[in-house]
Design a protein around this motif. Structure first.
Motif, PDB file in Angstrom:
ATOM      1  N   GLU A 133       0.805  -1.220   0.000  1.00 42.78           N
ATOM      2  CA  GLU A 133       0.000   0.000   0.000  1.00 42.78           C
ATOM      3  C   GLU A 133       0.838   1.270   0.000  1.00 42.78           C
ATOM      4  OE1 GLU A 133      -2.225  -0.071   3.681  1.00 42.78           O
ATOM      5  OE2 GLU A 133      -0.436   0.662   4.703  1.00 42.78           O
ATOM      6  N   GLY A 160       2.467   2.324   4.667  1.00 40.73           N
ATOM      7  CA  GLY A 160       1.823   2.545   5.957  1.00 40.73           C
ATOM      8  C   GLY A 160       2.194   1.504   7.001  1.00 40.73           C
ATOM      9  N   TRP A 161       1.967   0.243   6.667  1.00 48.13           N
ATOM     10  CA  TRP A 161       2.258  -0.817   7.640  1.00 48.13           C
ATOM     11  C   TRP A 161       3.755  -1.055   7.789  1.00 48.13           C
ATOM     12  CZ3 TRP A 161      -1.250  -1.166  10.896  1.00 48.13           C
ATOM     13  CH2 TRP A 161      -2.598  -1.169  10.565  1.00 48.13           C
ATOM     14  N   ARG A 213       4.854   1.438  10.110  1.00 44.72           N
ATOM     15  CA  ARG A 213       4.449   1.090  11.475  1.00 44.72           C
ATOM     16  C   ARG A 213       5.465   0.129  12.092  1.00 44.72           C
ATOM     17  NH1 ARG A 213       0.104   1.899  15.536  1.00 44.72           N
ATOM     18  NH2 ARG A 213       0.842   0.491  17.138  1.00 44.72           N
ATOM     19  N   TRP A 270      -1.659  11.111   3.898  1.00 42.93           N
ATOM     20  CA  TRP A 270      -0.487  10.258   3.656  1.00 42.93           C
ATOM     21  C   TRP A 270      -0.270   9.933   2.196  1.00 42.93           C
ATOM     22  CZ3 TRP A 270      -0.586   4.389   3.715  1.00 42.93           C
ATOM     23  CH2 TRP A 270      -1.848   3.901   3.360  1.00 42.93           C
ATOM     24  N   CYS A 314      -3.086   9.796  12.725  1.00 43.41           N
ATOM     25  CA  CYS A 314      -4.203   9.588  11.786  1.00 43.41           C
ATOM     26  C   CYS A 314      -5.391   9.127  12.629  1.00 43.41           C
ATOM     27  CB  CYS A 314      -3.822   8.600  10.676  1.00 43.41           C
ATOM     28  SG  CYS A 314      -3.239   6.998  11.256  1.00 43.41           S
ATOM     29  N   HIS A 316      -2.798   5.417  13.952  1.00 43.07           N
ATOM     30  CA  HIS A 316      -1.357   5.384  13.696  1.00 43.07           C
ATOM     31  C   HIS A 316      -0.964   4.253  12.755  1.00 43.07           C
ATOM     32  CE1 HIS A 316       2.772   6.167  13.722  1.00 43.07           C
ATOM     33  NE2 HIS A 316       3.136   5.295  14.649  1.00 43.07           N
ATOM     34  N   HIS A 317      -1.627   4.267  11.613  1.00 42.77           N
ATOM     35  CA  HIS A 317      -1.276   3.411  10.487  1.00 42.77           C
ATOM     36  C   HIS A 317      -0.824   4.305   9.340  1.00 42.77           C
ATOM     37  CE1 HIS A 317      -3.268   1.582   6.705  1.00 42.77           C
ATOM     38  NE2 HIS A 317      -1.990   1.321   6.690  1.00 42.77           N
ATOM     39  N   ARG A 318      -1.712   5.187   8.891  1.00 49.83           N
ATOM     40  CA  ARG A 318      -1.357   6.141   7.834  1.00 49.83           C
ATOM     41  C   ARG A 318      -0.239   7.073   8.303  1.00 49.83           C
ATOM     42  NH1 ARG A 318      -7.436   8.164   6.776  1.00 49.83           N
ATOM     43  NH2 ARG A 318      -7.529   7.672   8.993  1.00 49.83           N
ATOM     44  N   SER A 319      -0.310   7.492   9.554  1.00 51.93           N
ATOM     45  CA  SER A 319       0.716   8.398  10.072  1.00 51.93           C
ATOM     46  C   SER A 319       2.056   7.700  10.274  1.00 51.93           C
ATOM     47  CB  SER A 319       0.260   9.029  11.386  1.00 51.93           C
ATOM     48  OG  SER A 319      -0.091   8.047  12.336  1.00 51.93           O
ATOM     49  N   PHE A 372       3.441   6.084   7.906  1.00 52.21           N
ATOM     50  CA  PHE A 372       4.130   6.465   6.664  1.00 52.21           C
ATOM     51  C   PHE A 372       4.643   7.893   6.768  1.00 52.21           C
ATOM     52  CE2 PHE A 372       3.953   8.099   2.224  1.00 52.21           C
ATOM     53  CZ  PHE A 372       5.001   7.343   1.720  1.00 52.21           C
ATOM     54  N   SER A 373       3.847   8.781   7.378  1.00 50.65           N
ATOM     55  CA  SER A 373       4.304  10.151   7.613  1.00 50.65           C
ATOM     56  C   SER A 373       5.578  10.142   8.457  1.00 50.65           C
ATOM     57  CB  SER A 373       3.217  10.958   8.333  1.00 50.65           C
ATOM     58  OG  SER A 373       1.993  10.891   7.645  1.00 50.65           O
TER      59      SER A 373
END
Length: 274
Positions: free
Chosen positions: A93, A96-97, A100, A199, A234, A237-240, A242-243
């Motif tokens: 994706e 993201g993961w 994490r 993200w 996010c 804290h999955h999309r973030s 990646f941030s």
């Protein structure tokens, strides 16, 4: 023979594939955080599948919070991690993961890791080989010691920091979530002064979901800078994550709020703007 010391935080798919051809892989662990279906269909040879849910505590109302030490030790031991292991991770994706996992490794103090830029999308776009052969890990007895809390922010810390000079919240959710149009908690909206940078806007969608080349310029145009203390969040804290990964790559002082909006939006005393 090449060694894991030659791998940086971000590694290009072709670069990693070529590195593998003459590498000492004795301390290498490739971790795939794609969906089970996508991993079963096609993954990098030797990659071990890790369901992303194992990186989260899973307890409402904030399921994205960091798991306890016992859960982390169990997951990382089953994965086959050792103190000397260099982890190379990716997902399906755009990061993201995988981000994490890197954030989690930072919290436990394990700093040997790399992210395959763009993950399996970029790998396939570059025409690199994949397999559907399942690779099983060799379990270890990994011990999680004292946690490194530097990458982690709490709701209390954020409330104390809001409005301070050089403190900035990075909201990685969609514009609809940020504005309060889409509500995924008891209350919708955003933290006071937060900058919305979804993200997916940091990915090059024409180049296998790699981190966009102008990510630094883009973030600065939104109001981020390297002299800020940045907290990313996010919904869980999955999309973030990646941030966090992109900020780390670019040298920003970025932490992450694992409670994210699922906690903030369900608390009664947290300030919210719409």
């Amino acid at each position: 023979m090449t060694t894991t010391e030659q791998l940086g935080l971000i590694v290009e798919p072709k670069e990693f594939f070529e590195w593998l051809q003459d590498a000492d892989t004795s301390n290498l662990l490739i971790v795939d955080l794609s969906t089970d279906e996508n991993y079963s269909r096609a993954h990098i040879e030797g990659a071990i599948y890790l369901p992303f849910k194992y990186l989260m505590a899973g307890q409402p109302p904030a399921p994205g919070k960091l798991p306890g030490k016992e859960q982390l030790q169990e997951v990382l031991s089953q994965l086959g991690l050792t103190p000397d292991t260099h982890v190379v991770t990716y997902d399906d994706e755009g990061g993201g993961w995988a981000g994490r996992l890197i954030w989690t490794l930072d919290v436990i103090g394990h700093t040997k890791y790399s992210y395959i830029n763009g993950g399996i999308h970029a790998w396939l776009k570059d025409g690199l080989p994949v397999t559907n052969e399942i690779h099983k890990p060799t379990p270890t007895q990994y011990t999680v010691g004292e946690l490194n809390l530097a990458p982690l922010a709490s709701a209390e810390e954020i409330m104390e920091s809001l409005g301070q000079e050089n403190f900035q919240v990075w909201d990685a959710r969609t514009p609809a979530e940020y504005s309060g149009e889409k509500v995924l908690a008891k209350r919708g909206g955003h933290m006071p002064g937060a900058i919305n940078c979804e993200w997916i806007n940091l990915m090059d969608h024409q180049n296998g979901l790699r981190i966009r080349d102008d990510a630094d310029e883009y973030l600065q145009s939104l109001g981020f800078s390297r002299n800020q203390n940045i907290v990313a969040h996010c919904q869980s804290h999955h999309r973030s994550a990646f941030s966090y990964l992109v900020g780390k790559k670019l040298g920003y002082n970025v932490r992450a709020y694992d409670g994210s909006w699922s906690e903030w939006g369900n608390l009664d005393n947290t300030p919210i703007e719409v």
